[in-house]
Design an enzyme around this catalytic site. Structure first.
Site, mmCIF file in Angstrom:
data_model
loop_
_atom_site.group_PDB
_atom_site.id
_atom_site.type_symbol
_atom_site.label_atom_id
_atom_site.label_comp_id
_atom_site.label_asym_id
_atom_site.label_seq_id
_atom_site.Cartn_x
_atom_site.Cartn_y
_atom_site.Cartn_z
ATOM 1 N N LYS A 194 0.857 -1.180 0.000
ATOM 2 C CA LYS A 194 0.000 0.000 0.000
ATOM 3 C C LYS A 194 0.890 1.225 0.000
ATOM 4 O O LYS A 194 1.653 1.460 0.951
ATOM 5 C CB LYS A 194 -0.888 -0.024 1.243
ATOM 6 N N LYS A 247 -2.126 -1.511 -3.960
ATOM 7 C CA LYS A 247 -3.007 -0.350 -3.899
ATOM 8 C C LYS A 247 -2.193 0.927 -3.962
ATOM 9 O O LYS A 247 -1.213 1.010 -3.223
ATOM 10 C CB LYS A 247 -3.773 -0.432 -2.573
HETATM 11 C C1 PBG Z 1 -7.802 3.008 5.453
HETATM 12 C C2 PBG Z 1 -8.005 2.939 3.993
HETATM 13 C C3 PBG Z 1 -7.786 3.921 3.012
HETATM 14 C C4 PBG Z 1 -8.243 3.395 1.817
HETATM 15 C C5 PBG Z 1 -8.684 2.107 2.075
HETATM 16 N N1 PBG Z 1 -8.517 1.843 3.426
HETATM 17 C C6 PBG Z 1 -7.295 5.315 3.142
HETATM 18 C C7 PBG Z 1 -5.896 5.599 3.519
HETATM 19 O O1 PBG Z 1 -5.074 4.700 3.717
HETATM 20 O O2 PBG Z 1 -5.611 6.764 3.680
HETATM 21 C C8 PBG Z 1 -8.263 4.111 0.493
HETATM 22 C C9 PBG Z 1 -9.268 3.614 -0.490
HETATM 23 C C10 PBG Z 1 -9.545 4.538 -1.600
HETATM 24 O O3 PBG Z 1 -8.885 5.581 -1.796
HETATM 25 O O4 PBG Z 1 -10.486 4.235 -2.345
HETATM 26 N N2 PBG Z 1 -6.499 3.022 5.879
#
Ligand code: PBG
Length: 326
Positions: A194, A247
């Site tokens: 991520k 992601k």
């Molecule tokens: C929570 C989380 C996030 C997303 C999914 N779970 C936000 C982040 O990490 O700031 C992002 C999903 C999206 O942008 O569609 N940590």
């Protein structure tokens, strides 16, 4: 004329093109993210995510009905709590919004795969994904809380828990706590890779989860790194992740490809909020054909190596697939 190669021969008609098409997105590849809020009869469009809604649990059930009728087999739930505090208590409360939503959905749709995002950022008043001390985001101290969140989701009936916090060691900790509590059959899809991405912007506005100080760069990954991605994935497999995730998706197709080539576990890609909103707004301005852009983007994510895709386009894509037998 000398003999030339003619790849165009197989592009002459739609039938021929379909015959030699190498990649297809199937409805069963799609995972639909839904935001749940407290209350009743609430269906509020999210400004930052046109076409997506904040739903109360009763409305969520109507939404899920539609999703199931389209043939989509998996959803992932995100909760918007009533109150936030330092420890993100609602994240692991038995009566938290996500826990209520999971129970309701599984009661009516036992066959639907219900995933739940396991994180603290929507639930903490400081907006970080772990516990803090001063301006430090604590790792080991956060693990127990995060594992508790996962356990509370499993107890509510989630099929798959999806830790998105990026604390070191959280997959092992969650696996351990689930196993100890007779949830050894519950899977973990780890947001292994991520990145600290600008493309989460609309999600943070939808979930009210922007960090109140600093940023997420001490736990989410540097977009410039590949080897680190492979290492994060290896660690998560070792710790017991059943499915890996990359992601965002579109700016990281090379990472999806490399993970798929390197590891033998199922791979998910999250086509995130910013990626979705960019298409929506460009289409709204008449600058791009939304449906064609959606199909091209999701197909490219699949082509890069993703076995499944989390996307706010899931319903639209499922409809498109139904209309366009390939
Ligand atoms: C929570 C989380 C996030 C997303 C999914 N779970 C936000 C982040 O990490 O700031 C992002 C999903 C999206 O942008 O569609 N940590």
């Amino acid at each position: 004329m000398e003999m030339i190669q003619r790849p165009r021969r197989l592009r002459r008609s739609i039938g021929l093109r379909n015959l030699v098409q190498e990649t297809r997105v199937n409805i069963s590849d799609l995972i639909y993210p839904i935001f749940v809020v407290h209350g009743e009869g609430i269906k509020r469009e999210i400004e930052a995510l046109p076409g997506q809604y904040h739903c109360s649990v009763d409305v969520l059930l109507e939404e899920v009905k539609e999703v199931v009728e389209l043939g989509i087999q998996s959803i992932i739930l995100f909760g918007i709590p009533k109150e936030k505090d330092e420890y993100g208590s609602e994240a692991y409360s038995i009566n938290g919004i996500v826990q209520q939503a999971i129970r309701a959905v599984k009661k009516h749709y036992p066959e639907l795969v219900v995933m739940s995002d396991v994180c603290l950022c929507q639930y903490t008043d400081h907006g970080h994904c772990g516990l803090i001390k001063g301006d430090q985001i604590l790792n080991d101290e956060s693990l127990d809380v995060i594992a508790n969140v996962a356990l509370s989701h499993a107890m509510a009936g989630a099929d798959v828990v999806a830790p998105s916090d990026m604390m070191d060691g959280r997959v092992a900790k969650i696996r351990q706590v689930l196993d100890k509590n007779n949830f050894s059959h519950i899977s973990i899809v780890s947001y292994s890779v991520k990145y600290a991405s600008v493309f989460y912007g609309p999600f943070r506005s939808a979930a009210g989860s922007s960090p109140q100080f600093g940023d997420r760069k001490t736990y989410q990954m540097n977009p410039a790194n590949t080897k680190e991605a492979l290492r994060e994935a290896a660690l998560d497999i070792e710790e017991g992740a059943d499915i890996l995730m990359v992601k965002p998706a579109l700016a990281y197709l090379d990472i999806i490809y490399q993970l798929k080539e390197t590891y033998q576990v199922p791979l998910a890609a999250y086509h995130v909020s910013g990626e979705y909103t960019m298409v929506k707004l460009a289409a709204r301005e008449g600058l791009i054909d939304e449906e064609k852009a959606m199909v091209e983007i999701l197909t490219s994510i699949k082509r890069a190596g993703a076995d499944m895709i989390l996307t706010y386009f899931a319903k639209d894509m499922a409809e498109w697939i139904r209309r366009n037998p390939q």
